[in-house]
Scaffold this motif. Structure first.
Motif, PDB file in Angstrom:
ATOM      1  N   UNK A 133     -37.078 -43.995   8.949  1.00  0.00           N
ATOM      2  CA  UNK A 133     -36.816 -45.400   9.278  1.00  0.00           C
ATOM      3  C   UNK A 133     -38.015 -46.036   9.964  1.00  0.00           C
ATOM      4  N   UNK A 134     -38.880 -45.231  10.581  1.00  0.00           N
ATOM      5  CA  UNK A 134     -40.104 -45.794  11.147  1.00  0.00           C
ATOM      6  C   UNK A 134     -41.092 -46.169  10.043  1.00  0.00           C
ATOM      7  N   UNK A 135     -41.119 -45.383   8.995  1.00  0.00           N
ATOM      8  CA  UNK A 135     -42.060 -45.633   7.905  1.00  0.00           C
ATOM      9  C   UNK A 135     -41.561 -46.710   6.954  1.00  0.00           C
ATOM     10  N   UNK A 136     -40.254 -46.836   6.830  1.00  0.00           N
ATOM     11  CA  UNK A 136     -39.667 -47.793   5.890  1.00  0.00           C
ATOM     12  C   UNK A 136     -38.886 -48.841   6.667  1.00  0.00           C
ATOM     13  N   UNK A 137     -39.170 -50.119   6.464  1.00  0.00           N
ATOM     14  CA  UNK A 137     -38.448 -51.166   7.204  1.00  0.00           C
ATOM     15  C   UNK A 137     -37.051 -51.407   6.652  1.00  0.00           C
ATOM     16  N   UNK A 138     -36.220 -50.345   6.595  1.00  0.00           N
ATOM     17  CA  UNK A 138     -34.842 -50.515   6.143  1.00  0.00           C
ATOM     18  C   UNK A 138     -34.028 -51.276   7.184  1.00  0.00           C
ATOM     19  N   UNK A 139     -34.400 -51.120   8.442  1.00  0.00           N
ATOM     20  CA  UNK A 139     -33.703 -51.769   9.542  1.00  0.00           C
ATOM     21  C   UNK A 139     -34.736 -52.515  10.379  1.00  0.00           C
ATOM     22  N   UNK A 140     -34.359 -53.628  10.993  1.00  0.00           N
ATOM     23  CA  UNK A 140     -35.307 -54.339  11.871  1.00  0.00           C
ATOM     24  C   UNK A 140     -35.815 -53.416  12.967  1.00  0.00           C
ATOM     25  N   UNK A 141     -37.107 -53.462  13.210  1.00  0.00           N
ATOM     26  CA  UNK A 141     -37.744 -52.531  14.145  1.00  0.00           C
ATOM     27  C   UNK A 141     -37.092 -52.581  15.527  1.00  0.00           C
ATOM     28  N   UNK A 142     -36.966 -53.776  16.104  1.00  0.00           N
ATOM     29  CA  UNK A 142     -36.448 -53.878  17.462  1.00  0.00           C
ATOM     30  C   UNK A 142     -35.000 -53.413  17.559  1.00  0.00           C
ATOM     31  N   UNK A 143     -34.193 -53.753  16.560  1.00  0.00           N
ATOM     32  CA  UNK A 143     -32.793 -53.338  16.582  1.00  0.00           C
ATOM     33  C   UNK A 143     -32.663 -51.827  16.390  1.00  0.00           C
ATOM     34  N   UNK A 144     -33.528 -51.251  15.548  1.00  0.00           N
ATOM     35  CA  UNK A 144     -33.508 -49.805  15.323  1.00  0.00           C
ATOM     36  C   UNK A 144     -33.764 -49.036  16.617  1.00  0.00           C
ATOM     37  N   UNK A 145     -34.680 -49.547  17.448  1.00  0.00           N
ATOM     38  CA  UNK A 145     -34.972 -48.880  18.714  1.00  0.00           C
ATOM     39  C   UNK A 145     -33.715 -48.707  19.550  1.00  0.00           C
ATOM     40  N   UNK A 146     -32.923 -49.757  19.620  1.00  0.00           N
ATOM     41  CA  UNK A 146     -31.684 -49.695  20.396  1.00  0.00           C
ATOM     42  C   UNK A 146     -30.646 -48.818  19.699  1.00  0.00           C
ATOM     43  N   UNK A 147     -30.498 -48.999  18.386  1.00  0.00           N
ATOM     44  CA  UNK A 147     -29.455 -48.278  17.664  1.00  0.00           C
ATOM     45  C   UNK A 147     -29.655 -46.767  17.732  1.00  0.00           C
ATOM     46  N   UNK A 148     -30.907 -46.318  17.663  1.00  0.00           N
ATOM     47  CA  UNK A 148     -31.162 -44.878  17.714  1.00  0.00           C
ATOM     48  C   UNK A 148     -30.775 -44.277  19.066  1.00  0.00           C
ATOM     49  N   UNK A 149     -30.707 -45.110  20.096  1.00  0.00           N
ATOM     50  CA  UNK A 149     -30.272 -44.620  21.392  1.00  0.00           C
ATOM     51  C   UNK A 149     -28.810 -44.210  21.416  1.00  0.00           C
ATOM     52  N   UNK A 150     -28.042 -44.652  20.423  1.00  0.00           N
ATOM     53  CA  UNK A 150     -26.622 -44.306  20.358  1.00  0.00           C
ATOM     54  C   UNK A 150     -26.358 -43.106  19.462  1.00  0.00           C
ATOM     55  N   UNK A 151     -27.413 -42.538  18.879  1.00  0.00           N
ATOM     56  CA  UNK A 151     -27.259 -41.321  18.085  1.00  0.00           C
ATOM     57  C   UNK A 151     -27.392 -40.104  18.990  1.00  0.00           C
ATOM     58  N   UNK A 152     -27.260 -38.921  18.404  1.00  0.00           N
ATOM     59  CA  UNK A 152     -27.304 -37.696  19.199  1.00  0.00           C
ATOM     60  C   UNK A 152     -28.703 -37.116  19.354  1.00  0.00           C
ATOM     61  N   UNK A 153     -29.684 -37.756  18.789  1.00  0.00           N
ATOM     62  CA  UNK A 153     -31.034 -37.196  18.884  1.00  0.00           C
ATOM     63  C   UNK A 153     -31.507 -37.233  20.334  1.00  0.00           C
ATOM     64  N   UNK A 154     -32.184 -36.188  20.772  1.00  0.00           N
ATOM     65  CA  UNK A 154     -32.722 -36.134  22.126  1.00  0.00           C
ATOM     66  C   UNK A 154     -33.915 -37.069  22.266  1.00  0.00           C
ATOM     67  N   UNK A 155     -34.206 -37.441  23.511  1.00  0.00           N
ATOM     68  CA  UNK A 155     -35.242 -38.438  23.738  1.00  0.00           C
ATOM     69  C   UNK A 155     -36.618 -37.980  23.264  1.00  0.00           C
ATOM     70  N   UNK A 156     -37.020 -36.745  23.612  1.00  0.00           N
ATOM     71  CA  UNK A 156     -38.390 -36.339  23.313  1.00  0.00           C
ATOM     72  C   UNK A 156     -38.664 -36.200  21.817  1.00  0.00           C
ATOM     73  N   UNK A 157     -37.763 -35.630  21.013  1.00  0.00           N
ATOM     74  CA  UNK A 157     -37.998 -35.673  19.566  1.00  0.00           C
ATOM     75  C   UNK A 157     -38.105 -37.106  19.035  1.00  0.00           C
ATOM     76  N   UNK A 158     -37.273 -37.998  19.586  1.00  0.00           N
ATOM     77  CA  UNK A 158     -37.344 -39.411  19.196  1.00  0.00           C
ATOM     78  C   UNK A 158     -38.700 -39.994  19.567  1.00  0.00           C
ATOM     79  N   UNK A 159     -39.155 -39.731  20.786  1.00  0.00           N
ATOM     80  CA  UNK A 159     -40.414 -40.287  21.271  1.00  0.00           C
ATOM     81  C   UNK A 159     -41.592 -39.794  20.433  1.00  0.00           C
ATOM     82  N   UNK A 160     -41.669 -38.477  20.241  1.00  0.00           N
ATOM     83  CA  UNK A 160     -42.806 -37.900  19.520  1.00  0.00           C
ATOM     84  C   UNK A 160     -42.807 -38.342  18.054  1.00  0.00           C
TER      85      UNK A 160
END
Length: 335
Positions: A133-160
């Motif tokens: 989703x970072x490489x493909x603009x399937x979702x608006x960038x700013x909204x994706x940042x917030x939405x991914x916070x509601x998934x189960x992925x841990x912060x550091x894998x998300x950050x890296x």
């Protein structure tokens, strides 16, 4: 909730409020000339101020592409790329933490079905889906940042993953911004920068296929011809051949016990193998590309034990395993 849990959230909330207020007060500085004049007056702290503005703008839903273009124009292709990438990553990280710890309900209400798709994607592929989703603009960038916070992925894998996967786009937009300003100033060589940036953006368009392919290969269960032959003799598997009917009875033949369900018809014919949901299902095609796609379909349909014959019927024939062509059985490699 104890003080150790409350304090970090209060600090985060205060930071968000400051970022939004600061962005609102400095919105007029998004004009390139005004921004240039403002940053020039800050001296050596100008890059830090720009990082803060970029991060705050990301939190406040300001267009990231405009910042990226401005970074290239103001700081050049190298430093601009670095600042843009770091600023976008910081902003995306704060948005992620805000959604996870402060505003989950607000984010969920504004993402709707998009959130469900993100959650399903992250649970299926983890960091690979974040990269996608970072490489493909399937979702608006700013909204994706917030939405991914509601998934189960841990912060550091998300950050890296975000830091790495956003790099190509950050570099491309930075170079476009630099090329635009140089061209406006009369530098004919700026065309070269612009072409390089456009070439990089074109390359980015092909990266999602690579990411998805790597993700798919990482989750597929493979089985070789010898193992499959042994399991067929023990009657522990259901073999499904996803080639077309012409290939099924063609020169390569088919595994004697195989059921022919062409890939294009598979979603509508799952009832024919529904009884095998609790058995091992082995998918076969000419090589293994269509079988890999079929594995994803069966996985989504609830089949839990699905494997793909590595190399498909080409390897099956090469290894001298018995095949049927029509109703005739042949043993040995196809010649």
């Amino acid at each position: 909730m104890n003080a150790r849990q409350v304090l970090p959230r209060l600090v985060l909330l205060a930071g968000v409020i400051v970022a939004i207020i600061w962005t609102a007060l400095n919105r007029d500085r998004l004009d390139l000339d005004a921004l240039d004049a403002w940053l020039s007056g800050l001296g050596f702290v100008a890059p830090l101020a720009y990082l803060g503005l970029f991060a705050a703008g990301t939190i406040a839903f300001l267009p990231g592409a405009l910042f990226a273009l401005a970074g290239g124009a103001l700081f050049g292709p190298v430093w601009g790329s670095l600042l843009n990438l770091v600023g976008a990553t910081i902003g995306a990280s704060f948005a992620f933490l805000i959604a996870r710890y402060l505003a989950g309900g607000w984010v969920a209400a504004r993402t709707g079905r998009r959130l469900k798709r993100l959650i399903e994607g992250v649970e299926a592929e983890g960091w690979r889906f974040v990269a996608f989703v970072r490489l493909v603009p399937l979702f608006p960038f700013n909204l994706t940042n917030y939405a991914l916070g509601l998934t189960r992925i841990n912060f550091w894998p998300y950050f890296i993953t975000s830091l790495i996967a956003m790099a190509p786009g950050a570099i491309a937009y930075t170079w476009l911004g630099h090329a635009g300003r140089e061209a406006f100033a009369g530098d004919a060589s700026a065309i070269r920068y612009g072409l390089l940036a456009l070439g990089l953006l074109a390359a980015i368009a092909f990266l999602p296929r690579l990411v998805r392919r790597l993700g798919a290969n990482a989750t597929i269960r493979w089985i070789d011809a010898d193992t499959l032959a042994g399991r067929i003799r023990e009657d522990h598997v259901a073999v499904v051949d996803v080639r077309g009917s012409d290939e099924f009875d063609g020169a390569l033949g088919h595994v004697a016990s195989a059921l022919n369900l062409p890939l294009g018809e598979l979603p509508d014919r799952l009832t024919e193998i529904r009884a095998s949901r609790d058995r091992s299902v082995i998918l076969v095609c000419k090589t293994d590309k269509r079988s890999a796609a079929a594995a994803a379909i069966l996985g989504d349909a609830g089949f839990r034990d699905v494997s793909v014959l590595r190399g498909g019927m080409e390897h099956w024939n090469r290894d001298g395993k018995p095949v049927e062509i029509g109703n005739r059985e042949r043993t040995g490699p196809n010649r």
